[in-house]
Design an enzyme around this catalytic site. Structure first.
Site, PDB file in Angstrom:
ATOM      1  N   HIS A  38      -3.621   7.365   1.857  1.00 40.79           N
ATOM      2  CA  HIS A  38      -3.968   6.003   1.444  1.00 40.79           C
ATOM      3  C   HIS A  38      -5.375   5.705   1.944  1.00 40.79           C
ATOM      4  O   HIS A  38      -5.700   5.987   3.091  1.00 40.79           O
ATOM      5  CB  HIS A  38      -2.966   5.011   2.033  1.00 40.79           C
ATOM      6  CG  HIS A  38      -3.362   3.586   1.817  1.00 40.79           C
ATOM      7  ND1 HIS A  38      -3.754   3.115   0.588  1.00 40.79           N
ATOM      8  CD2 HIS A  38      -3.442   2.533   2.667  1.00 40.79           C
ATOM      9  CE1 HIS A  38      -4.048   1.832   0.687  1.00 40.79           C
ATOM     10  NE2 HIS A  38      -3.872   1.461   1.942  1.00 40.79           N
ATOM     11  N   ASN A  80     -10.141   0.018  -0.793  1.00 40.72           N
ATOM     12  CA  ASN A  80      -8.687   0.073  -0.650  1.00 40.72           C
ATOM     13  C   ASN A  80      -8.055  -0.509  -1.916  1.00 40.72           C
ATOM     14  O   ASN A  80      -8.165  -1.705  -2.175  1.00 40.72           O
ATOM     15  CB  ASN A  80      -8.283  -0.734   0.592  1.00 40.72           C
ATOM     16  CG  ASN A  80      -6.776  -0.702   0.863  1.00 40.72           C
ATOM     17  OD1 ASN A  80      -5.999  -0.313  -0.006  1.00 40.72           O
ATOM     18  ND2 ASN A  80      -6.389  -1.120   2.039  1.00 40.72           N
ATOM     19  N   CYS A 105       0.814  -1.233   0.000  1.00 40.78           N
ATOM     20  CA  CYS A 105       0.000   0.000   0.000  1.00 40.78           C
ATOM     21  C   CYS A 105       0.841   1.275   0.000  1.00 40.78           C
ATOM     22  O   CYS A 105       0.376   2.333  -0.407  1.00 40.78           O
ATOM     23  CB  CYS A 105      -0.964  -0.003   1.177  1.00 40.78           C
ATOM     24  SG  CYS A 105      -2.114  -1.379   1.110  1.00 40.78           S
TER      25      CYS A 105
HETATM   26  O1  UT7 Z   1      -4.086  -1.047   3.333  1.00 41.48           O
HETATM   27  C1  UT7 Z   1      -3.245  -1.532   4.323  1.00 41.48           C
HETATM   28  C2  UT7 Z   1      -3.667  -1.081   5.614  1.00 41.48           C
HETATM   29  N1  UT7 Z   1      -4.867  -1.746   6.026  1.00 41.48           N
HETATM   30  C3  UT7 Z   1      -5.597  -1.183   6.927  1.00 41.48           C
HETATM   31  O2  UT7 Z   1      -5.266  -0.104   7.321  1.00 41.48           O
HETATM   32  C4  UT7 Z   1      -6.785  -1.924   7.496  1.00 41.48           C
HETATM   33  C5  UT7 Z   1      -6.878  -1.616   8.945  1.00 41.48           C
HETATM   34  N2  UT7 Z   1      -7.960  -2.257   9.628  1.00 41.48           N
HETATM   35  C6  UT7 Z   1      -9.282  -1.944   9.464  1.00 41.48           C
HETATM   36  O3  UT7 Z   1      -9.588  -1.127   8.612  1.00 41.48           O
HETATM   37  C7  UT7 Z   1     -10.297  -2.545  10.380  1.00 41.48           C
HETATM   38  O4  UT7 Z   1      -9.637  -3.188  11.440  1.00 41.48           O
HETATM   39  C8  UT7 Z   1     -11.243  -3.550   9.685  1.00 41.48           C
HETATM   40  C9  UT7 Z   1     -12.183  -2.805   8.780  1.00 41.48           C
HETATM   41  C10 UT7 Z   1     -10.429  -4.566   8.891  1.00 41.48           C
HETATM   42  C11 UT7 Z   1     -12.095  -4.297  10.715  1.00 41.48           C
HETATM   43  O5  UT7 Z   1     -12.793  -3.403  11.537  1.00 41.48           O
HETATM   44  P1  UT7 Z   1     -12.827  -3.610  13.116  1.00 41.48           P
HETATM   45  O6  UT7 Z   1     -13.675  -2.558  13.666  1.00 41.48           O
HETATM   46  O7  UT7 Z   1     -11.396  -3.676  13.563  1.00 41.48           O
HETATM   47  O8  UT7 Z   1     -13.583  -5.002  13.243  1.00 41.48           O
HETATM   48  P2  UT7 Z   1     -13.077  -6.345  13.888  1.00 41.48           P
HETATM   49  O9  UT7 Z   1     -12.042  -6.997  13.011  1.00 41.48           O
HETATM   50  O10 UT7 Z   1     -12.728  -6.086  15.294  1.00 41.48           O
HETATM   51  O11 UT7 Z   1     -14.413  -7.198  13.800  1.00 41.48           O
HETATM   52  C12 UT7 Z   1     -15.591  -6.820  14.513  1.00 41.48           C
HETATM   53  C13 UT7 Z   1     -16.676  -7.832  14.222  1.00 41.48           C
HETATM   54  C14 UT7 Z   1     -16.252  -9.285  14.368  1.00 41.48           C
HETATM   55  O12 UT7 Z   1     -17.303  -9.999  14.968  1.00 41.48           O
HETATM   56  P3  UT7 Z   1     -17.197 -10.404  16.536  1.00 41.48           P
HETATM   57  O13 UT7 Z   1     -15.967 -11.255  16.629  1.00 41.48           O
HETATM   58  O14 UT7 Z   1     -17.082  -9.093  17.267  1.00 41.48           O
HETATM   59  O15 UT7 Z   1     -18.482 -11.130  16.737  1.00 41.48           O
HETATM   60  C15 UT7 Z   1     -16.096  -9.738  12.937  1.00 41.48           C
HETATM   61  O16 UT7 Z   1     -16.335 -11.126  12.786  1.00 41.48           O
HETATM   62  O17 UT7 Z   1     -17.148  -7.697  12.881  1.00 41.48           O
HETATM   63  C16 UT7 Z   1     -17.173  -8.960  12.241  1.00 41.48           C
HETATM   64  N3  UT7 Z   1     -16.895  -8.774  10.823  1.00 41.48           N
HETATM   65  C17 UT7 Z   1     -17.839  -8.588   9.894  1.00 41.48           C
HETATM   66  N4  UT7 Z   1     -19.182  -8.524   9.971  1.00 41.48           N
HETATM   67  C18 UT7 Z   1     -19.857  -8.310   8.821  1.00 41.48           C
HETATM   68  C19 UT7 Z   1     -15.684  -8.741  10.229  1.00 41.48           C
HETATM   69  N5  UT7 Z   1     -15.827  -8.536   8.918  1.00 41.48           N
HETATM   70  C20 UT7 Z   1     -17.168  -8.440   8.688  1.00 41.48           C
HETATM   71  C21 UT7 Z   1     -17.924  -8.218   7.526  1.00 41.48           C
HETATM   72  N6  UT7 Z   1     -19.259  -8.153   7.646  1.00 41.48           N
HETATM   73  N7  UT7 Z   1     -17.364  -8.039   6.318  1.00 41.48           N
END
Ligand code: UT7
Length: 322
Positions: A249, A279, A113
């Protein structure tokens, strides 16, 4: 003194645009979750015949047209990508052929990225040292081809596209203070396992799929981005209050907000395209830059800061008087 001046910008997106609702037909997700957690509403997905190199070449044609520069006068092409058309030759040489350029220097840069920021520093150094005079700097990706469509935690986040800029060597006396003022890059390979592809030429012999521990990447992103922006502005002798536009980004709208807040930058100064493109890895910064140039927000003479962070980790920023 020689500076690298941005002469034109361009971008290209695959024809197919996919909404969150369309994704939710095949992936266990929802428009509400994706919008709330990421700000993403649409992404473009490459179809048959659309590749990293074809998107890159289209972005370059648009950038050259905007600059009013003939492709034959380009002496350097650097293409940032983690999703090249082939293992070799470089996608940069494919772009060279597509643009009909008989002879130039052409190679790819891999920093995921942050790749565009890495490419900008490499090209700026080559221009300032007199090695190159007119360069195409490209970020282009087809991440849809390395996504695991069974993994909802990653497949909803990425899209395909390309962006390019034309950089030209100009004497600062003639350039009216325009050009790249500073670039600053970092890498910390201890974090390889937080964002990677589980395949490769020399390990599995396969292409592999993207894997990410999103929550941990998020935490590092805000800290690293705020700090490298502060560093590159200090190197340019500028304060955050002198920045006209931030072109970040586009990984997650919440990262954009948190980073701007940390630097005390008004949200209105941040160019946001993550809602439309998702992204697009190395393509996201030049894609967003082109959007804000073409809609008239970014004007000649303004201070623009580019920033990115990604797999490796790698991260960086560039300060430009546009
Ligand atoms: O480009 C390189 C750099 N990349 C980044 O900067 C990405 C950085 N990270 C992020 O943008 C975020 O961490 C994410 C968007 C990837 C995830 O968001 P989050 O608020 O950190 O969510 P999480 O991973 O803590 O997941 C929260 C919940 C989970 O359920 P439980 O375990 O709390 O029951 C996931 O299973 O959301 C669930 N979940 C989804 N639900 C519906 C994860 N993905 C999805 C989805 N749809 N697509």
């Amino acid at each position: 003194m020689i500076r690298s001046v941005v002469m034109g910008t361009g971008s290209a997106l695959p024809a197919r645009r996919v909404s969150n609702a369309e994704l939710a037909e095949t992936v266990d997700t929802s428009d509400e979750w994706i919008v709330e957690r990421t700000g993403i509403r649409f992404r473009h997905i490459a179809g048959e015949g659309e590749t990293t190199a074809t998107l890159a070449a289209d972005a370059c044609k648009a950038a050259l047209a905007a600059a009013g520069i003939d492709a034959q006068s380009i002496d350097l092409i650097v293409l940032a990508t983690a999703t090249p058309d082939q293992t070799f030759p470089s996608s940069a040489t494919k772009v060279q052929a597509m643009l009909g350029i008989d002879d130039c220097v052409a190679f790819d840069v891999a920093a995921v990225c942050s790749g565009f920021l890495y490419a900008v520093q490499v090209v700026d150094s080559m221009i300032r040292s007199g090695v190159a005079k007119r360069a195409l700097v490209i970020g282009a990706e087809t991440f849809s081809r390395i996504l695991d469509w069974e993994d909802r935690t990653t497949c909803v986040l990425f899209g395909d596209g390309a962006g390019a800029i034309v950089l030209e060597a100009q004497d600062t006396a003639d350039a009216d203070g325009r050009g790249i003022l500073t670039t600053k890059l970092h890498a910390d390979g201890r974090h390889n396992e937080l964002l990677y592809v589980d395949g490769g030429v020399s390990t599995t012999g396969t292409v592999g799929k993207l894997r990410m521990k999103g929550r941990e990447v998020f935490r590092h992103a805000v800290t690293n981005l705020a700090s490298v922006m502060t560093e590159s502005l200090a190197m340019a002798g500028l304060g955050a209050d002198q920045v006209d536009w931030v072109v970040p980004h586009q990984a997650n709208a919440r990262i954009l907000d948190a980073t701007a807040r940390k630097l005390g930058l008004a949200p209105a100064k941040v160019v946001v395209t993550v809602d439309q493109h998702a992204n697009t890895s190395a393509a996201s910064v030049p894609l967003a830059l082109d959007v804000a140039v073409r809609d008239g927000r970014i004007q000649q003479g303004q201070i623009v800061i580019l920033e990115a962070m990604g797999g490796g980790f790698t991260w960086g920023a560039a300060v430009i008087r546009f």
